[in-house]
Design a protein around this motif. Sequence first.
Motif, mmCIF file in Angstrom:
data_model
loop_
_atom_site.group_PDB
_atom_site.id
_atom_site.type_symbol
_atom_site.label_atom_id
_atom_site.label_comp_id
_atom_site.label_asym_id
_atom_site.label_seq_id
_atom_site.Cartn_x
_atom_site.Cartn_y
_atom_site.Cartn_z
ATOM 1 N N ILE A 204 0.820 -1.215 0.009
ATOM 2 C CA ILE A 204 0.046 0.014 0.031
ATOM 3 C C ILE A 204 1.086 1.183 0.055
ATOM 4 O O ILE A 204 1.631 1.535 1.020
ATOM 5 N N GLU A 205 0.831 1.988 -1.179
ATOM 6 C CA GLU A 205 1.554 3.483 -1.116
ATOM 7 C C GLU A 205 0.875 4.451 -0.167
ATOM 8 O O GLU A 205 1.577 5.135 0.242
ATOM 9 N N GLN A 206 -0.576 4.520 -0.114
ATOM 10 C CA GLN A 206 -1.012 5.278 0.630
ATOM 11 C C GLN A 206 -2.343 5.106 0.799
ATOM 12 O O GLN A 206 -3.089 4.283 0.048
ATOM 13 N N TYR A 207 -2.849 5.320 1.963
ATOM 14 C CA TYR A 207 -4.377 4.717 2.472
ATOM 15 C C TYR A 207 -4.816 6.147 3.221
ATOM 16 O O TYR A 207 -4.596 6.500 4.023
ATOM 17 N N ASP A 208 -6.031 6.743 2.471
ATOM 18 C CA ASP A 208 -6.396 8.236 2.813
ATOM 19 C C ASP A 208 -7.664 8.235 2.158
ATOM 20 O O ASP A 208 -8.304 7.533 1.559
ATOM 21 N N THR A 209 -8.566 9.447 2.501
ATOM 22 C CA THR A 209 -9.724 9.799 1.941
ATOM 23 C C THR A 209 -9.383 10.353 0.626
ATOM 24 O O THR A 209 -8.109 10.643 0.219
ATOM 25 N N PRO A 210 -10.367 10.128 -0.395
ATOM 26 C CA PRO A 210 -10.046 10.811 -1.674
ATOM 27 C C PRO A 210 -9.384 12.014 -1.696
ATOM 28 O O PRO A 210 -8.637 12.481 -2.395
ATOM 29 N N THR A 211 -10.278 12.950 -0.916
ATOM 30 C CA THR A 211 -9.757 14.395 -1.168
ATOM 31 C C THR A 211 -8.344 14.481 -0.418
ATOM 32 O O THR A 211 -7.284 15.190 -0.942
ATOM 33 N N GLY A 212 -8.019 13.930 0.671
ATOM 34 C CA GLY A 212 -6.566 13.886 1.284
ATOM 35 C C GLY A 212 -5.488 13.485 0.348
ATOM 36 O O GLY A 212 -4.464 13.887 0.273
ATOM 37 N N MET A 213 -5.945 12.262 -0.621
ATOM 38 C CA MET A 213 -5.035 11.598 -1.370
ATOM 39 C C MET A 213 -4.663 12.371 -2.611
ATOM 40 O O MET A 213 -3.388 12.777 -3.110
ATOM 41 N N TYR A 214 -5.839 13.086 -2.965
ATOM 42 C CA TYR A 214 -5.743 13.765 -4.166
ATOM 43 C C TYR A 214 -4.939 15.183 -3.903
ATOM 44 O O TYR A 214 -4.043 15.610 -4.813
ATOM 45 N N GLU A 215 -5.160 15.663 -2.667
ATOM 46 C CA GLU A 215 -4.604 17.066 -2.405
ATOM 47 C C GLU A 215 -2.970 17.002 -1.736
ATOM 48 O O GLU A 215 -2.159 17.685 -2.026
ATOM 49 N N ALA A 216 -2.856 15.763 -1.144
ATOM 50 C CA ALA A 216 -1.580 15.421 -0.631
ATOM 51 C C ALA A 216 -1.093 14.177 -1.068
ATOM 52 O O ALA A 216 -0.918 13.409 -0.134
ATOM 53 N N PRO A 217 -0.777 13.616 -2.045
ATOM 54 C CA PRO A 217 -0.147 12.470 -2.638
ATOM 55 C C PRO A 217 1.235 12.277 -1.891
ATOM 56 O O PRO A 217 2.022 13.125 -1.564
ATOM 57 N N ALA A 218 1.447 10.980 -1.329
ATOM 58 C CA ALA A 218 2.539 10.637 -0.528
ATOM 59 C C ALA A 218 3.684 10.366 -1.235
ATOM 60 O O ALA A 218 4.853 10.181 -0.958
ATOM 61 N N SER A 219 3.414 10.027 -2.724
ATOM 62 C CA SER A 219 4.729 9.852 -3.336
ATOM 63 C C SER A 219 4.387 10.221 -4.922
ATOM 64 O O SER A 219 2.965 10.467 -5.279
ATOM 65 N N GLU A 220 5.294 10.079 -5.806
ATOM 66 C CA GLU A 220 5.090 10.595 -7.170
ATOM 67 C C GLU A 220 4.122 9.435 -7.964
ATOM 68 O O GLU A 220 3.329 10.035 -8.685
ATOM 69 N N PHE A 221 4.451 8.326 -7.433
ATOM 70 C CA PHE A 221 3.372 7.317 -8.014
ATOM 71 C C PHE A 221 1.984 7.657 -7.739
ATOM 72 O O PHE A 221 1.221 7.615 -8.388
ATOM 73 N N ARG A 251 14.504 29.888 -12.675
ATOM 74 C CA ARG A 251 13.443 30.339 -11.563
ATOM 75 C C ARG A 251 13.651 29.573 -10.508
ATOM 76 O O ARG A 251 13.911 28.389 -10.358
ATOM 77 N N GLU A 252 13.387 30.161 -9.158
ATOM 78 C CA GLU A 252 13.278 29.714 -7.926
ATOM 79 C C GLU A 252 11.689 29.382 -7.539
ATOM 80 O O GLU A 252 11.220 30.613 -7.294
ATOM 81 N N LEU A 253 11.407 28.229 -7.310
ATOM 82 C CA LEU A 253 9.873 28.060 -7.003
ATOM 83 C C LEU A 253 9.740 27.521 -5.730
ATOM 84 O O LEU A 253 10.447 26.679 -5.112
ATOM 85 N N PRO A 254 8.594 27.646 -5.129
ATOM 86 C CA PRO A 254 8.314 27.029 -3.532
ATOM 87 C C PRO A 254 7.650 25.606 -4.023
ATOM 88 O O PRO A 254 7.193 25.452 -5.021
ATOM 89 N N ALA A 255 7.847 24.622 -3.051
ATOM 90 C CA ALA A 255 7.206 23.440 -3.083
ATOM 91 C C ALA A 255 6.958 22.658 -1.880
ATOM 92 O O ALA A 255 7.682 23.294 -0.914
ATOM 93 N N LEU A 256 5.974 21.931 -1.708
ATOM 94 C CA LEU A 256 5.717 21.291 -0.605
ATOM 95 C C LEU A 256 6.065 19.705 -0.417
ATOM 96 O O LEU A 256 6.598 19.231 -1.506
ATOM 97 N N VAL A 257 6.762 19.465 0.859
ATOM 98 C CA VAL A 257 7.192 18.030 0.866
ATOM 99 C C VAL A 257 6.202 17.321 1.763
ATOM 100 O O VAL A 257 5.672 17.573 2.545
ATOM 101 N N PRO A 258 6.016 15.945 1.232
ATOM 102 C CA PRO A 258 4.999 15.061 1.919
ATOM 103 C C PRO A 258 5.518 15.237 3.504
ATOM 104 O O PRO A 258 6.763 15.055 3.876
ATOM 105 N N ALA A 259 4.584 15.030 4.304
ATOM 106 C CA ALA A 259 4.550 15.210 5.705
ATOM 107 C C ALA A 259 5.564 14.250 6.385
ATOM 108 O O ALA A 259 6.346 14.530 7.413
ATOM 109 N N ASP A 260 5.715 12.910 6.000
ATOM 110 C CA ASP A 260 6.723 11.827 6.539
ATOM 111 C C ASP A 260 7.815 11.777 5.762
ATOM 112 O O ASP A 260 8.764 11.178 6.062
ATOM 113 N N ALA A 261 8.188 12.831 4.967
ATOM 114 C CA ALA A 261 9.372 12.583 4.064
ATOM 115 C C ALA A 261 10.415 13.464 5.177
ATOM 116 O O ALA A 261 10.246 14.459 5.668
#
Length: 350
Positions: A204-221, A251-261
């Motif tokens: 299991i790559e990720q187990y979450d609500t549809p909204t949580g998974m779509y907005e905050a995927p845990a991996s590139e996959f 360009r220098e751009l901002p990005a989010l990092v997955p919470a557990d990474a």
Amino acid sequence: MTTSYGGFTAIDDVHLEVGAGEFVALLGPSGSGKTTLLMSVAGFETPSGGRILVDGDDVTRLPPHRRGFGIVFQRYALFPHLSVARNVEYPLRMRGLPRAERRRAVREALDLVDLGPFAERRPHQLSGGQQQRVALARALVFRPPVLLMDEPLGALDRKLREQVQLEIRRLHRELGTTVLYVTHDQDEALVMADRIAVLKDGRIEQYDTPTGMYEAPASEFVAGFLGRTNVIAAKVVSGGPGRATVAVADRELPALVPADAEPPAPGAEVSLAVRPERIALADKPSDTSLPATVSEVIFSGATTSVVCETVGAQLAVELLSDGRTGRLQVGDTVHLSWGADAARLFPRRP
């Protein structure tokens, strides 16, 4: 739970907890292990390790008929020589219920799926969607505590599939049955499930609500499999918990990092994932925009997809159709940008 065949591990140490009355979708590409996981829960496959618990009771070694689960497969598996009512009645006959009780339960089950007037028809007299609803009524007629569904809508056309999706959602709300639902269709999982488990290579790559998974995927996959996403090569300028600054071209751009990474190290090569609908398209440049050339304009009614070539990557932009999108032409120069919370950073795939 682990399920192996010789030297091949189909399910690799998976832990999945499903709440009572919850609708959980198992989503993944072919060979990811989702059907093997479902068949292990159903009792048609025997795990090599681990346990399957239902309300705290260990059912790992019980045969399928003693687990009391309802099961719906992609192929309807209806008895062609029996009427709709007799097909639905079959599991009740196998359980030895009295005739009057069987008739009442069959009538209620057919009414649930809006097939009461079709009780005396044979399966060949029904449409594909109606046959699938008969299979669903047969699985629900004895009110199972758990309903297992293995790509049950895969044989239906798109419009009919969307209609039956809504019917299954309605039944789930009315009955409160716990559902474990296998699909490879990401839209189906997003529409129907309370939670989604995305599987890859038996894990299991990720187990979450549809909204949580779509907005905050845990991996590139996960980002690429659940919904459309753009992936851009970047290099880390600086990073900390949850956030980083990356360089894309000049360009220098901002990005989010997955919470557990772990916070990425400066200089690390990473992938930046951005959803098409989170990208803004402008005529004029800014300090945080990327210049791009329009290579495709695809009108889809309410939305228009604009495919752009930029910094060695091809990015899709999803826009609401309006007069401006109608004026876009292949070869136009545009400038792409997104908000600070729209891009997510992942380690570069090898």
